[in-house]
Structure formats: C-alpha cells, structure tokens
Design an enzyme around this catalytic site. Structure first.
Site, PDB file in Angstrom:
ATOM      1  N   ASP A 248       6.811  55.735  -6.579  1.00 48.94           N
ATOM      2  CA  ASP A 248       6.644  54.715  -5.535  1.00 48.94           C
ATOM      3  C   ASP A 248       5.289  54.842  -4.860  1.00 48.94           C
ATOM      4  O   ASP A 248       5.149  54.520  -3.682  1.00 48.94           O
ATOM      5  CB  ASP A 248       7.724  54.869  -4.466  1.00 48.94           C
ATOM      6  CG  ASP A 248       9.103  54.972  -5.044  1.00 48.94           C
ATOM      7  OD1 ASP A 248       9.444  54.103  -5.850  1.00 48.94           O
ATOM      8  OD2 ASP A 248       9.825  55.915  -4.708  1.00 48.94           O
TER       9      ASP A 248
ATOM     10  N   SER B 126       1.286  54.060  -0.907  1.00 51.57           N
ATOM     11  CA  SER B 126       2.681  54.436  -0.756  1.00 51.57           C
ATOM     12  C   SER B 126       3.455  53.134  -0.654  1.00 51.57           C
ATOM     13  O   SER B 126       3.223  52.358   0.267  1.00 51.57           O
ATOM     14  CB  SER B 126       2.841  55.274   0.502  1.00 51.57           C
ATOM     15  OG  SER B 126       4.200  55.442   0.750  1.00 51.57           O
ATOM     16  N   ARG B 127       4.349  52.891  -1.621  1.00 54.01           N
ATOM     17  CA  ARG B 127       4.963  51.562  -1.668  1.00 54.01           C
ATOM     18  C   ARG B 127       6.175  51.419  -0.765  1.00 54.01           C
ATOM     19  O   ARG B 127       6.577  50.317  -0.458  1.00 54.01           O
ATOM     20  CB  ARG B 127       5.336  51.203  -3.111  1.00 54.01           C
ATOM     21  CG  ARG B 127       4.104  51.088  -3.955  1.00 54.01           C
ATOM     22  CD  ARG B 127       4.331  50.490  -5.313  1.00 54.01           C
ATOM     23  NE  ARG B 127       3.133  50.716  -6.092  1.00 54.01           N
ATOM     24  CZ  ARG B 127       2.978  51.681  -6.988  1.00 54.01           C
ATOM     25  NH1 ARG B 127       3.991  52.482  -7.266  1.00 54.01           N
ATOM     26  NH2 ARG B 127       1.844  51.834  -7.613  1.00 54.01           N
ATOM     27  N   VAL B 128       6.797  52.525  -0.369  1.00 53.30           N
ATOM     28  CA  VAL B 128       7.976  52.371   0.496  1.00 53.30           C
ATOM     29  C   VAL B 128       7.865  53.121   1.821  1.00 53.30           C
ATOM     30  O   VAL B 128       8.581  52.827   2.758  1.00 53.30           O
ATOM     31  CB  VAL B 128       9.278  52.820  -0.216  1.00 53.30           C
ATOM     32  CG1 VAL B 128       9.619  51.924  -1.358  1.00 53.30           C
ATOM     33  CG2 VAL B 128       9.176  54.252  -0.691  1.00 53.30           C
TER      34      VAL B 128
END
Ligand code: ATP
Ligand code: MG
Length: 510
Positions: A334, A359-361
């Site tokens: 992620d 950072s995707r989440v």
C-alpha cells in the site's frame, strides 16, 4: 505377588494390536539441498518428510511418481537409496506467549540458548483473512521518524515497503519503528532472511539495549542456513504474528529482506527444474510475495479487532526500482518509503526521497494534530525540488524564489534525524508547527538542526501539559497551536536565533 501377575494378565488381555502403516519411498537423487523421492504418493505441498537418518525435508514439487523435497538442514546425512516417509503434517511453528523476547528459527527452535516450548502448532502457510473479516485501517502506527510520520504515514494493518540500495538505512528505519512501539501495545516481529549472522546479531543487540525485546521476538534464517529455511522464514514469522492478531493484538512484522527471499526461492526452483523466466526467477515469484503480504490485515471487531502491519524491505541495485522484484512488491503493497543513496551520502538521514515515497492508506489513520501541520508539506517540498535545479546553475534568483528555497532547505533540515532518536507525536507536531508558522524563517538551517534537541527539551520542560495532551488525544486546537508557537519563539529568542541569522547574513554579504 498375586496382585502383580493379575495386573500383568489384565494388561495383556486389554492390549489391542494396532499396526502402524506408513508409506515408504526411496531417495533417487540428492543435489544441493534438493532430494528426489520415488514411490511416495499421496503427499501434499509443504508436507514434512522424514528421512531415516533423522533429517527433515519439505515437499515442494509434486509429480506423478516422484516428489521433490527440499532439505531443512544440511544434506550430508541424506544419500541415494535412503528410506523416506511422509509425516502427514505440513511445516508448522510452535507458538505460545513465551515467544516474546526470544530468538527462534523458522521451525521454532530457540537460537538464544534457552529452552522454548510452544503450546499451539500453527502451519507456516495459511490463507489470508477474507474480505468480510477485515475493516479499514484507522489507527496510526507511529514510527517516531518525522519524515515518515508526516509525509508517508503508516496505519495499523497497512503494508508499507521500505526500498533502497544497499547501506541506505533500510534496516534502521524498521528497527527504529520497532523501538518506538514501546508502551504502545504493539507486538513486533523482526524476521531476518538470508542476512549475515553478525548483522542479525547487531540488530538483536540494538533491540535488547533499547529494551524493545520486551515486546518483540525475532525469527532468523541467516545466509548460512539452507535455502528452504530462508524460504520458510517470512511465512513462519507471519504465522507467529497471526497467533497474536487472532487474540486481538496489534502486530508489526518486518521482513528484512524479501529480495534475499526471492533469491532463495529462485535457487530452490532452479534446483527443482522449474522453467526460469525473467531474471531467472520462476513464473510464480509474484505469488510468493503476494500470498505473504496479503496476510497483513486489519481485522473487524467481530474477529477480535487485531491487526498485522507489514514492513517488507527490498534492496535495489543502483537505485533501479523498476527491476522485477521491486516492481512486483511495490504493486502488492500500500505504498513505499524510497531511500536514496545520494541523499544518504549528502547527510540527509533517513534518506527518504519524499517525491517517490507514498502511502496509499495511512493518511486516513493519521492523528488529527499531524494532519493539521503536515497538509502543505508535500507541495512545499515538490516546489523546492523543482526550484533547486535552477539554483544549481547559480542563477540570479528573485527574493520569492530565494525564500521558497530557504523554506525547502529548512524542512529537509528538520527531517534529518539520528538513528535511535525517535520523536513523540507532540514533538513532531511542535517541529512542524514552527515550520508552517514560518518561525524558522529568521534562523539559519545549520543552527536550527543543531538546536532541535535543546528546543524539544525546552518544550517538554515548559509546556509539558500541552505536549502530553497532544500525545494523549492525538489532536490539537488553536489554543494549543498558539502555546506551541509562543514557546518556540521564546526558545529561539532566548538562544539568540535571530542574531545568529544576522551574523550569517553579514557573512554572506561579505
Ligand atoms: P544493508 O543493505 O546492508 O542491509 P541497510 O540499508 O539496511 O543496509 P542500515 O544497516 O540500516 O542500512 O544502515 C547503514 C548504516 O547507516 C548504519 O551504520 C547506520 O548506523 C547508518 N544510519 C542509518 N540511518 C541513519 C541515521 N538516520 N543517522 C545516522 N546514521 C544512520
Ligand atoms: Mg539492512
């Protein structure tokens, strides 16, 4: 006397003869830790195989009349013609709460010289939790590293890759994150794969010295172990993490590193005569890491609410993140923290390249205080990077561009952080508040970098209630913001920050 003979008689009468039936096979070939066995049908993938010399192996190739077994120990005890039998169990790791603080190998044998006994046996390979048992990531996992917490925040249950060339501080970021979990209720697992035993010993010493072994355990398969053990290590570490996650705990697992894991798997695959593909890796090398990292999860409240955060590490060659294994793992995780050797050698440590790191989440899990102060940093840094190219030509710059470059330099200076010196949330918030309010504009970067420890101490001593309130609630309001910036201003004026700047200006004028 009569009593005893009666007793023996009874025993004989009640004895029922149950023959144990085993299916045997014979070794037909041994080469570099891979054994070919004929006549042992009905085995399953990953099953433990027992040799009559006492050695153990694991089934990794199933054919019609033949199986390929990888040896878990050295191969000098196994020869052609040896008798082999299946154990009926897949590779397992014995687990109990007592594993915390210990150093074990991938099959649960202690390596720290003290006895260890597990209460539960967990298979090393387990399916990942399904979709309905998961929930979204909503709790932050604070690394204590300001560049990471502000720019690439990590949430509990996330998979964040640490990628970079050799000797760029990859392990240091992971170990500092483990150390920073002290007192935060996160159990940590450090899984060393294919590294030199001395390097692993250094990491364990650092964990011990900092008191982090109270919430951490280590799963080791060093470079001198068989490729099968190296292949097994991350799966075992993940099973151990799942043991705690199933109890509702938050767990952090570091896989250091997965490039060596892929190499061990490539060795095994080539010895098992599987077709080599790109870079000689077998075709299923993507599945090797996707099934491992998919096991990182944030479980729903009904399933106990535990989580596994995974920090896999990948080593690149010459900064090439578009090689086969790095791209695979980047696409599975992620987000990634990309470390650059040029930054590292220029003294920007941790050498996080904020442009290529994402950072995707994690942003969803970021504490309110951090969200407030870090909102505009990415843009400031992007503009700084863009402009700094022109500055290199020594071009005559207008005051606005000069100010922009100066701010970018200050921010990069704030991100320099010594290893082992992690910040609390309130400290990070304070440092960034000073930046966003422009309080450092009048201070030279070098001076600021030098004074950060003193400034933080000053804040802790003088506005302790506000600092602990930020740490406790994770939020901060306008009043707290004002208190922070007043205190920073006070510190800078007491320590002659502004005068220092005037002197620096005079130097440049000369
Ligand atoms: P390898 O490729 O060998 O695994 P690595 O990328 O894991 O290396 P580290 O072992 O973490 O790198 O760090 C390399 C060296 O850099 C170590 O000596 C460490 O002390 C130093 N180092 C790392 N981070 C910092 C930092 N923030 N400040 C100062 N020194 C650092
Ligand atoms: Mg390392």
């Amino acid at each position: 006397m009569i009593g005893i003979s009666e007793h023996i008689k009874k025993q004989i009468e009640s004895y029922s003869f149950k023959p144990l039936v085993y299916r045997y096979g014979t070794v037909t070939g041994v080469s570099d830790g891979v054994v070919w066995v004929d006549g042992l049908s009905g085995r399953v993938f990953g099953e433990l195989i027992e040799f009559d010399s006492g050695a153990y192996g694991m089934v990794m190739e199933l054919m019609e009349n033949r199986i390929g077994v990888v040896l878990l120990d050295s191969d000098d005890r196994v020869g052609i013609g040896d008798v082999v039998r299946g154990s009926g169990i897949v590779c397992e790791i014995p687990l109990s709460d007592g594993i915390i603080g210990r150093v074990v190998d991938p099959v649960g044998r202690p390596l720290d010289g003290r006895p260890y006994e597990g209460k539960v046996l967990m298979p090393c390979e387990r399916p990942a939790p399904d979709l309905v048992s998961r929930r979204s990531v909503d709790t932050p996992l604070e690394t204590g590293i300001i560049a990471v917490d502000s720019m690439v925040p990590i949430g509990r249950g996330q998979r964040e890759l640490i990628v970079g060339d050799r000797q760029t501080g990859k392990t240091t970021i992971a170990v500092d994150t483990i150390i920073n979990q002290k007192g935060k209720g996160v159990i940590c697992v450090y899984c060393a794969i294919g590294q030199k035993a001395s390097t692993v010993a250094n990491v364990i010493n650092r964990l011990r010295e900092s008191g982090a072994m109270e919430h951490t355990f280590v799963v080791v398969s060093s470079a001198s172990d068989s490729p099968a053990m190296q292949y097994l290590a991350p799966y075992s570490a993940c099973s151990a993490a799942e043991y705690f996650m199933d109890k509702g705990c938050d767990v952090l697992v570091v896989y250091d590193d997965l490039s060596k894991h892929a190499v061990a798997y490539r060795t095994l695959s080539l010895l098992l005569h599987r077709a080599p593909g790109r870079e000689a890796y077998p075709g299923d090398v993507f599945y090797l890491h996707s099934r491992l990292l998919e096991r990182a999860a944030c479980m729903s409240k009904e399933k106990g609410g535990g989580s596994i955060t995974a920090l896999p590490i990948i080593e690149t060659m010459d900064g090439n993140i578009s090689a086969y294994i790095p791209t695979n793992v980047i696409s599975i995780t992620d987000g990634q923290i990309y470390l650059e050797s040029e930054l590292f050698h220029n003294g920007v440590r941790p050498a996080v390249n904020t442009g290529l790191s994402v950072s995707r989440v994690g942003r969803a899990a970021q504490p309110g205080a951090m969200k407030k102060v870090s909102g505009s940093l990415r843009i400031a840094l992007a503009r700084y990077r863009e402009m700094s190219v022109f500055a290199r030509f020594g071009a005559d710059l207008d005051p606005a561009t000069k100010a922009l470059l100066d701010r970018g330099e200050k921010l990069t200076g704030l991100f320099v952080q010594k290893n082992g010196n992690t910040y609390s949330l309130s400290e990070e918030t304070a440092l960034l508040t000073g930046f966003s309010k422009g309080l450092y504009d009048a201070v030279p970067t070098e001076y600021l970098r030098e004074k950060i420890p003193d400034m933080l101490k000053y804040l802790r001593d003088n506005i302790a209630p506000v600092m602990s309130e930020i740490d406790r609630t994770g939020d901060f309001d306008a009043h707290m913001e004002q208190t922070l910036s007043n205190a920073i201003e006070e510190f800078l004026s007491q320590n002659g920050g502004a005068e220092n700047n005037k002197e620096a200006d005079k130097e440049t004028d000369k």
